[in-house]
Design an enzyme around this catalytic site. Structure first.
Site, PDB file in Angstrom:
ATOM      1  N   SER A 133     -21.718  17.043 -44.379  1.00 57.33           N
ATOM      2  CA  SER A 133     -21.721  16.864 -42.914  1.00 57.33           C
ATOM      3  C   SER A 133     -22.545  17.935 -42.216  1.00 57.33           C
ATOM      4  CB  SER A 133     -20.294  16.856 -42.358  1.00 57.33           C
ATOM      5  OG  SER A 133     -19.603  15.693 -42.737  1.00 57.33           O
ATOM      6  N   PRO A 134     -23.807  18.104 -42.607  1.00 54.80           N
ATOM      7  CA  PRO A 134     -24.635  19.176 -42.036  1.00 54.80           C
ATOM      8  C   PRO A 134     -25.009  18.977 -40.569  1.00 54.80           C
ATOM      9  CG  PRO A 134     -25.970  17.758 -43.441  1.00 54.80           C
ATOM     10  CD  PRO A 134     -24.548  17.336 -43.639  1.00 54.80           C
TER      11      PRO A 134
ATOM     12  N   TYR B 100     -15.874   6.127 -51.863  1.00 57.76           N
ATOM     13  CA  TYR B 100     -16.795   5.667 -50.831  1.00 57.76           C
ATOM     14  C   TYR B 100     -16.860   4.143 -50.851  1.00 57.76           C
ATOM     15  CZ  TYR B 100     -18.467  10.522 -50.495  1.00 57.76           C
ATOM     16  OH  TYR B 100     -18.560  11.887 -50.327  1.00 57.76           O
TER      17      TYR B 100
ATOM     18  N   GLU C 293     -16.064  14.981 -35.819  1.00 56.96           N
ATOM     19  CA  GLU C 293     -15.867  14.725 -34.393  1.00 56.96           C
ATOM     20  C   GLU C 293     -17.121  14.183 -33.731  1.00 56.96           C
ATOM     21  OE1 GLU C 293     -14.004  17.934 -32.222  1.00 56.96           O
ATOM     22  OE2 GLU C 293     -12.923  18.567 -34.025  1.00 56.96           O
TER      23      GLU C 293
END
Length: 305
Positions: free
Chosen positions: A215-216, A52, A223
């Site tokens: 990525s909830p 990261y 996208e």
């Protein structure tokens, strides 16, 4: 905040993990405010990875929280390794070197949890086991897990690794439900019935491995965010209506939907927005009804057999 046991360990963690992948988008004051707000909300579990920001995010976090021995004992730190230079690397040498660098950037002597980031096709599980033994015996890592792995990949590691694997980070959101849908559509001749991950959801439940959805709020592979998107009008209508019943935001509802699943997941939120951070944390106090959960599931375009 409500807490839970992480996997089969005795580690007590908040039901929401704070992802720090984007903390390098904040200035120094903003990063300090963000970390402090998370702590005030009871969200003291911070998720990192050595890639990261090329490691910068871990350094920024350590400075933002003013890391010292007293602070360190009040927080739970998780990081990931295994991705480097356009390839994956679970070699003993790379794991050990990665952890040393992670600890230096985070200004700490140990990680509460280390995850292997993405499956390495050239993995030699004996080397992983050796690395984990060294990290555990030296006190540098207290617990271990994986990320984006299916049951057989985990079983291969477990043949050699003696430490329990207590977490598995997997992409999961209201619009990315393949691991749920394949279990609903067993024996059906439709796209949703395709088992793409070896029943990883049931496997993790059977083996006391906590799923950490990443990525909830995303649809597809980064996208975009489905909340407020004109691509998902029925879903947003359902989320908004149910959120209104609980007097919370649609952000809160999207996390509450994940928390309602009996697998006792720990969503990893990645927002750097303070209000959305607070909204995510509110989900810990909400339990959707079965009817509400399925209403949202169907509104996302999922069809029940």
């Amino acid at each position: 905040m409500r807490t839970m046991k992480l996997g089969s360990s005795s580690l007590e963690v908040p039901v929401i993990a704070v992802g720090c992948m984007r903390i390098n988008s904040l200035d120094k004051a903003g990063a300090e405010h963000f970390v402090q707000t998370a702590l005030e909300e009871g969200a003291n579990f911070f998720d990192h990875a050595d890639i990261y920001g090329g490691g910068e995010c871990e350094e920024i976090f350590a400075d933002a929280i003013h890391m010292n021995d007293d602070i360190r004992e009040k927080i739970i730190l998780q990081s990931k390794c295994g991705i480097r230079n356009g390839m994956f690397d679970f070699s003993k040498e790379h794991i050990l070197d990665s952890v040393d660098r992670i600890l230096a950037r985070l200004k700490t002597d140990y990680l509460d949890t280390l995850l292997l980031h993405r499956p390495d096709a050239l993995v030699e599980p004996e080397e992983v086991a050796e690395a984990f033994d060294i990290l555990e015996s030296s006190g540098k890592v207290r617990h271990f897990g994986v990320s984006n792995q299916n049951p057989m990949q985990i079983e291969l590691l477990k043949k050699y690794v003696k430490q329990p694997l207590i977490a598995n980070q997997l992409q999961l959101s209201i619009t990315n439900t393949t691991m749920i849908s394949s279990g609903i559509n067993v024996n059906m001749e439709n796209e949703a019935a395709v088992n793409r991950d070896g029943s990883i959801l049931d496997y993790c439940r059977l083996h006391d491995i906590t799923i950490q959805p990443w990525s909830p709020f995303q649809y597809g592979f980064f996208e975009g965010v489905f909340l407020g998107s004109d691509k998902f009008p029925e879903l947003n209508q359902a989320i908004d209506q149910i959120a209104e019943r609980y007097s919370v935001s649609n952000t809160t509802m999207a996390i509450a939907w994940l928390l309602r699943h009996p697998a006792q997941m720990q969503p990893v939120i990645g927002t750097m927005n303070l209000e959305r951070l607070k909204d995510c944390c509110k989900a810990a106090d909400i339990r959707l009804t079965r009817e509400e959960w399925y209403e949202i599931y169907r509104a996302a375009g999922n069809v029940l057999p």
